[in-house]
Design an enzyme around this catalytic site. Structure first.
Site, PDB file in Angstrom:
ATOM      1  N   THR A   1       0.823  -1.216   0.000  1.00 34.03           N
ATOM      2  CA  THR A   1       0.000   0.000   0.000  1.00 34.03           C
ATOM      3  C   THR A   1       0.856   1.264   0.000  1.00 34.03           C
ATOM      4  O   THR A   1       0.363   2.351   0.252  1.00 34.03           O
ATOM      5  CB  THR A   1      -0.914   0.023   1.242  1.00 34.03           C
ATOM      6  OG1 THR A   1      -0.074  -0.155   2.402  1.00 34.03           O
ATOM      7  CG2 THR A   1      -1.941  -1.088   1.203  1.00 34.03           C
TER       8      THR A   1
ATOM      9  N   SER B   1       3.993   5.950  10.594  1.00 36.62           N
ATOM     10  CA  SER B   1       2.982   5.334   9.738  1.00 36.62           C
ATOM     11  C   SER B   1       3.113   5.868   8.324  1.00 36.62           C
ATOM     12  O   SER B   1       3.569   6.994   8.113  1.00 36.62           O
ATOM     13  CB  SER B   1       1.575   5.596  10.277  1.00 36.62           C
ATOM     14  OG  SER B   1       1.220   6.934  10.023  1.00 36.62           O
ATOM     15  N   LYS B   2       2.717   5.000   7.361  1.00 38.25           N
ATOM     16  CA  LYS B   2       2.783   5.409   5.961  1.00 38.25           C
ATOM     17  C   LYS B   2       1.918   6.643   5.759  1.00 38.25           C
ATOM     18  O   LYS B   2       2.255   7.562   5.059  1.00 38.25           O
ATOM     19  CB  LYS B   2       2.239   4.279   5.058  1.00 38.25           C
ATOM     20  CG  LYS B   2       3.155   3.087   4.946  1.00 38.25           C
ATOM     21  CD  LYS B   2       2.528   2.013   4.060  1.00 38.25           C
ATOM     22  CE  LYS B   2       3.305   0.701   4.179  1.00 38.25           C
ATOM     23  NZ  LYS B   2       2.660  -0.434   3.554  1.00 38.25           N
ATOM     24  N   ARG B   3       0.759   6.612   6.427  1.00 43.48           N
ATOM     25  CA  ARG B   3      -0.222   7.680   6.221  1.00 43.48           C
ATOM     26  C   ARG B   3       0.322   9.037   6.657  1.00 43.48           C
ATOM     27  O   ARG B   3       0.014  10.061   6.110  1.00 43.48           O
ATOM     28  CB  ARG B   3      -1.491   7.364   6.999  1.00 43.48           C
ATOM     29  CG  ARG B   3      -2.686   7.254   6.099  1.00 43.48           C
ATOM     30  CD  ARG B   3      -3.933   6.934   6.870  1.00 43.48           C
ATOM     31  NE  ARG B   3      -3.783   5.727   7.664  1.00 43.48           N
ATOM     32  CZ  ARG B   3      -4.543   5.430   8.709  1.00 43.48           C
ATOM     33  NH1 ARG B   3      -5.502   6.239   9.088  1.00 43.48           N
ATOM     34  NH2 ARG B   3      -4.378   4.309   9.370  1.00 43.48           N
TER      35      ARG B   3
END
Ligand code: GLU
Length: 311
Positions: free
Chosen positions: A18, A247-249
């Site tokens: 993702t 986090s990636k987000r």
């Protein structure tokens, strides 16, 4: 379903494609690799790509490139979940035949309004049992979109985490009957992961502590499908300077960003090992050198990770 017979350690790292792996993901990958390799075991790489809308183009290739660049190798072919649908469908049929799952038409809103007290923000709303067959839901029309839920029992489930120690859960309290196949037909992570871990003979599941909450559900599924559950290691999540988990987000730094700052693989491994307290900050070493160093010290990986908690 016949799992591969094994008496050695089989570890697996199972990222979702993702987006690029950030330093926290890479630290989990390193720990996973160390756990398998220090035990003289096999290491598998699995790509959890069933939730197609969330997949990022190019992410799979980048994950493979990044792990290779870091010297974290694996055995055999990469396991790609979207090529394994027949195994998930077989497990789904097995659960259906056993009466372990039931169809559910409830939307999130239906569930929220069926509950008298709304659940606190950030927590998952427990399923109130609306579509359980004994509650006589209106008959399901052919072709009606339904999710399938696993029927949980109101019992205490005690299990041992290699790092976090004894865990006690009751699935009826949280999260209630949970989804194994979504309304859009996608097999849910909980079921797909269990099927793959069972069929690949994974003995050790090493993953971020944010997934500890999934484990009781997975243990219930292992049992229903007739497989022994593996050992679980929920590794501490890496935090940034302000104590927030990466986090990636939230745009945590990708490996490419670190490379652009001139870091080579030995710097990155040194950085990750330093964050675990295994070596001095700013040390440089390859993944293989780190494994050797830990093997020479006969280090207890679980103990080391317990100390690293929160770092
Ligand atoms: N694919 C999951 C994730 O990236 C991890 C699954 C697992 O290790 O069980 O969060």
């Amino acid at each position: 379903m016949n799992p591969i017979a094994t008496d050695t350690v089989v570890g697996r790292y199972a990222p979702s494609p993702t987006g690029p792996l950030h330093l926290g993901n890479l630290r989990t990958a390193l720990i996973c690799w160390l756990q398998a390799r220090l035990a003289g075991g096999r290491m598998l790489l699995r790509l959890d790509d069933l939730d197609r809308p969330r997949n990022q183009p190019g992410s799979t290739e980048q994950i493979i490139r990044d792990l290779t660049w870091l010297g974290l190798d694996w055995d055999g072919e990469v396991i790609v979940q979207t090529t394994r649908e027949q195994h998930y469908q077989a497990a789904f049929s097995q659960l259906k035949k056993a009466g372990a799952i039931f169809p559910c038409r409830c939307s999130r809103r239906d569930i929220a309004s069926a509950l008298r007290t709304p659940s606190p923000p950030g927590t998952e709303t427990p399923y109130p049992g609306t579509c359980r067959p004994e509650n006589n839901p209106a008959p399901f029309k052919p072709g009606e979109p339904v999710a399938w839920r696993y029927r949980v029992s109101d019992t205490t489930l005690v299990w041992q985490d290699e790092i976090l120690g004894r865990q006690i859960d009751n699935l009826a309290r949280h999260p209630g009957d949970f989804i194994v196949r979504r309304k859009d037909g996608i097999i849910a992570y909980q079921l797909a992961s269990v099927v793959d871990d069972a069929l690949t003979g994974a003995t050790d599941v090493v993953r971020g502590a944010d997934l500890v909450d999934s484990t009781a559900r997975q243990i219930a599924l292992f049992r229903s499908l007739g497989y022994p559950a593996p050992r679980f290691w929920h590794v501490p999540l890496m935090t940034d300077d302000s104590g927030e988990k990466l986090s990636k987000r939230h745009g945590a730094e990708s490996l490419d960003a670190l490379k652009n700052r001139g870091m080579d693989a030995s710097c990155v491994i040194g950085l990750l090992a330093g964050s675990l307290g295994v070596c001095l900050q700013k040390s440089r070493m390859s993944a293989a050198e780190l494994a050797l160093r830990l093997a020479e010290k006969e280090c207890n990986l679980a103990g080391l990770l317990q100390q690293a908690g929160g770092r």
